[in-house]
Design an enzyme around this catalytic site. Structure first.
Site, PDB file in Angstrom:
ATOM      1  N   LYS A   1       0.859  -1.194   0.000  1.00 27.93           N
ATOM      2  CA  LYS A   1       0.000   0.000   0.000  1.00 27.93           C
ATOM      3  C   LYS A   1       0.886   1.230   0.000  1.00 27.93           C
ATOM      4  CE  LYS A   1       0.751   1.296   4.511  1.00 27.93           C
ATOM      5  NZ  LYS A   1       1.489   2.534   4.889  1.00 27.93           N
TER       6      LYS A   1
ATOM      7  N   GLY B   1      10.130  -2.130   7.444  1.00 29.34           N
ATOM      8  CA  GLY B   1      10.380  -0.731   7.775  1.00 29.34           C
ATOM      9  C   GLY B   1      10.348   0.166   6.560  1.00 29.34           C
ATOM     10  N   GLY B   2       9.553  -0.224   5.554  1.00 25.14           N
ATOM     11  CA  GLY B   2       9.484   0.564   4.326  1.00 25.14           C
ATOM     12  C   GLY B   2       8.248   1.421   4.199  1.00 25.14           C
ATOM     13  N   GLY B   3       7.275   1.257   5.093  1.00 25.37           N
ATOM     14  CA  GLY B   3       6.045   2.041   5.008  1.00 25.37           C
ATOM     15  C   GLY B   3       5.069   1.529   3.972  1.00 25.37           C
ATOM     16  N   LEU B   4       5.299   0.294   3.491  1.00 23.15           N
ATOM     17  CA  LEU B   4       4.452  -0.291   2.447  1.00 23.15           C
ATOM     18  C   LEU B   4       3.407  -1.252   3.009  1.00 23.15           C
ATOM     19  CD1 LEU B   4       7.335  -1.020  -0.078  1.00 23.15           C
ATOM     20  CD2 LEU B   4       5.627   0.783  -0.309  1.00 23.15           C
ATOM     21  N   GLY B   5       3.408  -1.438   4.322  1.00 17.24           N
ATOM     22  CA  GLY B   5       2.403  -2.293   4.961  1.00 17.24           C
ATOM     23  C   GLY B   5       2.634  -3.775   4.763  1.00 17.24           C
TER      24      GLY B   5
ATOM     25  N   GLY C   1       4.021  -6.393   6.485  1.00 16.06           N
ATOM     26  CA  GLY C   1       3.595  -7.323   7.527  1.00 16.06           C
ATOM     27  C   GLY C   1       2.087  -7.338   7.713  1.00 16.06           C
TER      28      GLY C   1
ATOM     29  N   SER D   1      -0.150  -6.526   5.436  1.00 20.11           N
ATOM     30  CA  SER D   1      -0.752  -7.135   4.253  1.00 20.11           C
ATOM     31  C   SER D   1      -0.623  -8.654   4.301  1.00 20.11           C
ATOM     32  CB  SER D   1      -0.096  -6.578   2.989  1.00 20.11           C
ATOM     33  OG  SER D   1      -0.780  -7.007   1.834  1.00 20.11           O
TER      34      SER D   1
ATOM     35  N   ASP E   1      -3.177  -1.252  10.424  1.00 24.18           N
ATOM     36  CA  ASP E   1      -3.331  -1.270   8.969  1.00 24.18           C
ATOM     37  C   ASP E   1      -3.981  -2.546   8.452  1.00 24.18           C
ATOM     38  OD1 ASP E   1      -2.115   1.188   8.822  1.00 24.18           O
ATOM     39  OD2 ASP E   1      -0.220   0.467   7.995  1.00 24.18           O
TER      40      ASP E   1
END
Length: 284
Positions: free
Chosen positions: A14, A101-105, A107, A109, A141
């Protein structure tokens, strides 16, 4: 009972197209407003049922032991809702493509895809709303990914309303650092008083609306994030997603995204992804 399987289940990344911090609750959780955008890029999960009740992660994930993995925790949480005498297990394999830790969600998701897939394979019968409520126990999230559509979110991220987002492509740069979410949210310099907005405000300018209130803090603490933002800003309205570290830019046409992708400096990993309208497992 013969085993059943679901393979190549995409746990989509995301993006936060904007992220405003509008306050803080008494329990310390921050009140947010954001728009979540699903992408056609993410981790791939493979599921196979087993009849002995064991939940087995079949893949090693560097830095994440099986007991604390959100995939395993999600499976066990769903399993606990089933009658004591009818609790099947599962083998779960993962092809990890999203950085931690990338801000892409990633875990979150993964956890949502696990809940969706095993609810189907185990014939658990939980509704989408019940799965969202379970998911909230795993992370703020997770309900969004179970919701399964691009969403305008409020609260701590769990108040979701469907929102239309533009078709197109995103170039995403991974700056090579892992940004711990608690570090950003606990920073003294983080502003927590952005004025609340409405869905209509976003809909009038979906590719350039608002900002990410966490970006300045992350860029100051992690210079690699700042460098990626500055570089990508040559090509459009670049910004950080979530609490970092990944940085993205929108392109209406794939050839434009390809041109930028080819120009990304070799020190960074980068990729392009198409904007999705719904979660790949929305049909189950």
């Amino acid at each position: 009972m013969p085993s059943r399987s679901l393979n190549n289940c995409l746990a989509p990344a995301k993006l936060n197209l904007f992220l405003h911090v509008i306050g803080r609750r008494a329990d310390g959780y921050h009140l947010l407003q954001t728009v979540f955008q699903l992408l056609d890029h993410g981790d791939l999960l493979h599921f196979e049922t087993r009849d002995d009740g064991l939940i087995c992660r079949a893949t090693e994930v560097p830095g994440v032991d099986a007991e604390s993995d959100l995939i395993v925790r999600a499976a066990r949480l769903l399993q606990s809702t089933l009658p004591q005498g009818r609790r099947p297990g599962a083998n779960i394999a993962i092809e990890k493509r999203l950085p931690m830790g990338g801000g892409l969600g990633g875990g979150s998701s993964d956890a949502a895809t696990t809940l969706l897939a095993l609810n189907h394979l185990w014939q658990a019968g939980l509704t989408r709303q019940e799965l969202m409520e379970l998911g909230l126990q795993l992370g703020a999230d997770v309900p969004f990914f179970i919701f399964g559509k691009n969403a305008f979110a409020g609260g701590v991220g769990e108040e979701l309303s469907e929102v239309n987002t533009p078709d197109g492509w995103y170039v995403v740069i991974e700056p090579g650092v892992s940004v711990p979410t608690p570090v950003i949210f606990s920073a003294k310099e983080l502003t927590r008083d952005t004025k609340p907005v409405r869905i209509m405000d976003f809909s009038n300018a979906p590719t350039s609306f608002g900002k990410n209130d966490l970006q300045d803090v992350a860029a100051k603490l992690f210079p690699d994030v700042a460098e990626a933002i500055i570089w990508l800003e040559q090509y459009g309205a670049a910004r950080m997603t979530g609490s970092g570290a990944c940085v993205f830019c929108y392109f209406a046409h794939e050839p434009d995204a390809d041109t930028v992708l080819k120009a990304v400096p070799a020190r960074w990993k980068a990729w392009k992804a198409r904007a999705l309208k719904q979660h790949p497992l929305a049909h189950i």
